[in-house]
Design a protein around this motif. Sequence first.
Motif, PDB file in Angstrom:
ATOM      1  N   GLY A   1      42.508 -21.911 -29.234  1.00  0.00           N
ATOM      2  CA  GLY A   1      43.199 -22.647 -28.173  1.00  0.00           C
ATOM      3  C   GLY A   1      42.735 -24.070 -27.940  1.00  0.00           C
ATOM      4  O   GLY A   1      43.116 -24.677 -26.926  1.00  0.00           O
ATOM      5  N   ALA A   2      41.939 -24.637 -28.854  1.00  0.00           N
ATOM      6  CA  ALA A   2      41.498 -26.024 -28.644  1.00  0.00           C
ATOM      7  C   ALA A   2      42.721 -26.933 -28.561  1.00  0.00           C
ATOM      8  O   ALA A   2      43.618 -26.846 -29.398  1.00  0.00           O
ATOM      9  CB  ALA A   2      40.603 -26.476 -29.796  1.00  0.00           C
TER      10      ALA A   2
ATOM     11  N   LEU B   1      42.827 -32.136 -42.341  1.00  0.00           N
ATOM     12  CA  LEU B   1      43.329 -31.192 -41.326  1.00  0.00           C
ATOM     13  C   LEU B   1      44.729 -31.519 -40.818  1.00  0.00           C
ATOM     14  O   LEU B   1      45.403 -30.638 -40.271  1.00  0.00           O
ATOM     15  CB  LEU B   1      42.363 -31.144 -40.139  1.00  0.00           C
ATOM     16  CG  LEU B   1      41.042 -30.418 -40.415  1.00  0.00           C
ATOM     17  CD1 LEU B   1      40.087 -30.581 -39.240  1.00  0.00           C
ATOM     18  CD2 LEU B   1      41.292 -28.920 -40.676  1.00  0.00           C
ATOM     19  N   ARG B   2      45.156 -32.778 -40.994  1.00  0.00           N
ATOM     20  CA  ARG B   2      46.482 -33.172 -40.486  1.00  0.00           C
ATOM     21  C   ARG B   2      47.571 -32.222 -40.998  1.00  0.00           C
ATOM     22  O   ARG B   2      47.664 -31.984 -42.207  1.00  0.00           O
ATOM     23  CB  ARG B   2      46.799 -34.599 -40.953  1.00  0.00           C
ATOM     24  CG  ARG B   2      48.131 -35.121 -40.461  1.00  0.00           C
ATOM     25  CD  ARG B   2      48.003 -35.620 -39.046  1.00  0.00           C
ATOM     26  NE  ARG B   2      49.150 -35.290 -38.242  1.00  0.00           N
ATOM     27  CZ  ARG B   2      49.162 -35.381 -36.915  1.00  0.00           C
ATOM     28  NH1 ARG B   2      48.084 -35.751 -36.257  1.00  0.00           N
ATOM     29  NH2 ARG B   2      50.235 -35.089 -36.235  1.00  0.00           N
TER      30      ARG B   2
ATOM     31  N   ALA C   1      37.569 -25.271 -38.172  1.00  0.00           N
ATOM     32  CA  ALA C   1      38.569 -25.992 -37.369  1.00  0.00           C
ATOM     33  C   ALA C   1      39.769 -25.074 -37.097  1.00  0.00           C
ATOM     34  O   ALA C   1      40.320 -25.063 -35.988  1.00  0.00           O
ATOM     35  CB  ALA C   1      39.008 -27.257 -38.091  1.00  0.00           C
ATOM     36  N   LYS C   2      40.173 -24.310 -38.095  1.00  0.00           N
ATOM     37  CA  LYS C   2      41.306 -23.387 -37.909  1.00  0.00           C
ATOM     38  C   LYS C   2      40.952 -22.323 -36.859  1.00  0.00           C
ATOM     39  O   LYS C   2      41.789 -21.916 -36.057  1.00  0.00           O
ATOM     40  CB  LYS C   2      41.671 -22.700 -39.233  1.00  0.00           C
ATOM     41  CG  LYS C   2      42.197 -23.621 -40.301  1.00  0.00           C
ATOM     42  CD  LYS C   2      43.661 -23.957 -40.153  1.00  0.00           C
ATOM     43  CE  LYS C   2      44.581 -22.789 -40.501  1.00  0.00           C
ATOM     44  NZ  LYS C   2      45.992 -23.163 -40.240  1.00  0.00           N
ATOM     45  N   ARG C   3      39.704 -21.870 -36.880  1.00  0.00           N
ATOM     46  CA  ARG C   3      39.280 -20.867 -35.877  1.00  0.00           C
ATOM     47  C   ARG C   3      39.355 -21.454 -34.467  1.00  0.00           C
ATOM     48  O   ARG C   3      39.818 -20.809 -33.525  1.00  0.00           O
ATOM     49  CB  ARG C   3      37.822 -20.456 -36.122  1.00  0.00           C
ATOM     50  CG  ARG C   3      37.645 -19.370 -37.125  1.00  0.00           C
ATOM     51  CD  ARG C   3      36.211 -18.861 -37.096  1.00  0.00           C
ATOM     52  NE  ARG C   3      35.960 -17.920 -36.013  1.00  0.00           N
ATOM     53  CZ  ARG C   3      34.747 -17.515 -35.650  1.00  0.00           C
ATOM     54  NH1 ARG C   3      33.675 -17.973 -36.266  1.00  0.00           N
ATOM     55  NH2 ARG C   3      34.592 -16.651 -34.670  1.00  0.00           N
ATOM     56  N   LEU C   4      38.887 -22.682 -34.326  1.00  0.00           N
ATOM     57  CA  LEU C   4      38.906 -23.324 -32.999  1.00  0.00           C
ATOM     58  C   LEU C   4      40.342 -23.565 -32.554  1.00  0.00           C
ATOM     59  O   LEU C   4      40.684 -23.428 -31.376  1.00  0.00           O
ATOM     60  CB  LEU C   4      38.133 -24.643 -33.032  1.00  0.00           C
ATOM     61  CG  LEU C   4      36.634 -24.501 -33.307  1.00  0.00           C
ATOM     62  CD1 LEU C   4      36.005 -25.854 -33.606  1.00  0.00           C
ATOM     63  CD2 LEU C   4      35.923 -23.844 -32.115  1.00  0.00           C
TER      64      LEU C   4
ATOM     65  N   GLU D   1      47.282 -27.045 -34.891  1.00  0.00           N
ATOM     66  CA  GLU D   1      48.126 -27.430 -33.747  1.00  0.00           C
ATOM     67  C   GLU D   1      47.408 -28.454 -32.880  1.00  0.00           C
ATOM     68  O   GLU D   1      48.037 -29.299 -32.243  1.00  0.00           O
ATOM     69  CB  GLU D   1      48.390 -26.203 -32.868  1.00  0.00           C
ATOM     70  CG  GLU D   1      49.245 -25.121 -33.522  1.00  0.00           C
ATOM     71  CD  GLU D   1      50.700 -25.517 -33.559  1.00  0.00           C
ATOM     72  OE1 GLU D   1      51.196 -25.984 -32.520  1.00  0.00           O
ATOM     73  OE2 GLU D   1      51.318 -25.364 -34.627  1.00  0.00           O
ATOM     74  N   ALA D   2      46.095 -28.336 -32.830  1.00  0.00           N
ATOM     75  CA  ALA D   2      45.292 -29.198 -31.953  1.00  0.00           C
ATOM     76  C   ALA D   2      45.488 -30.655 -32.333  1.00  0.00           C
ATOM     77  O   ALA D   2      45.670 -30.978 -33.512  1.00  0.00           O
ATOM     78  CB  ALA D   2      43.810 -28.829 -32.081  1.00  0.00           C
TER      79      ALA D   2
END
Length: 335
Positions: free
Chosen positions: A190-191, A234-235, A183-186, A239-240
């Motif tokens: 720029g997700a 993930l909260r 998730a951090k990679r995505l 940034e996404a």
Amino acid sequence: MDLTTTYMGLRLKHPVVASASPLSDTLQGMKRLEDGGVAAIVMFSLFEEQIRHENEAFSHLMESGTASFAESLSYFPESDAYDVGPERYLELVRRAKEDLEIPVIASLNCVTSEGWIQYAQQLQEAGASGLELNIYGVHADLSVSGAEIEQQYVDILKAVKSAVRIPVALKLSAFFSSMGHFAKRLDAAGADALVMFNRFFQPDIDIQELEVQPTLPLSSAGEIRAPLLWIALLRGHVEASLGATRGVEGPAEVIKYLLAGADAVMSTSALLRNGPAYAATLVSGLEEWMQARGFEEVGQMRGVMSHSNVGNPRAFERANYLRVLESFKGQYDDG
Ligand SMILES: Cc1cc2nc3c(=O)[nH]c(=O)nc-3n(C[C@H](O)[C@H](O)[C@H](O)COP(=O)(O)O)c2cc1C
């Protein structure tokens, strides 16, 4: 009471969104969703098969060795689930843009990088407020590693992001071995939103007829657990925006997802089961709960129960699992 939320850069009047489903496969269906009270619509996916059926040039692309996801094609359902080719899909987006007031997010499921880019651009031109990439793949090629699959997701995201200006969400499968890292990679790629989690087509077996049964049952509330856990984890770490999908049966699931940290909460099964007007029931249930608890804005409750904010973060972790196992001890002894 302020129910507004920002999801993938889009300002929504409240967090309840219709996720991709046949409810949006006509303009009339989308109007029903809007009248029913959803704050935005994610349209059903434009699938590669439909593009292939309609577009000879595109099938040529498929055969020219550029297909990075070709292997997954054979796992798509063969039927014309959505009998909508790219032209009709684009026309639907155009008309929805004209006729609806709420944002309409187009959903795309392609096979080649050229396909992702070409159709992402066309959907943007047609007026989509955003794009959701539904990277559906049953990666049954036993020689492909998890790292390669993750790289494909990142490559598709980057390619689409560099080709369009509208926000881009990624609908994820729950099957990644290190979801947080991925998730951090995505997020770094720029997700604008991560949508958790897609519900893959997993066939059953008919033991009388010895046939594989392609069914897609509607979800139930118990299914929120995996997305709830990952949204809570993930909260505050990406940034996404975080979009929750799966298992909303009533207002309670909407509330739980928001407490975990979701920016938008999506529904398909509940709207199929109860009709589009059920969206208003989900929203009023949320409102009543907020009122009873003294929350005046959705922003105040969002993430209150996330991993970072909860008093005992270990409640989300392995230690608590061991405690739950402890509680079973002795319960099933014979004597
Ligand atoms: C009949 C049906 C059709 C669906 N079509 C799509 C689709 O075209 N694209 C997609 O990304 N998800 C699709 N989904 C998945 C839903 O958007 C949603 O993510 C999933 O059903 C979990 O949410 P729920 O528990 O509220 O049903 C479909 C689901 C159902 C039941």
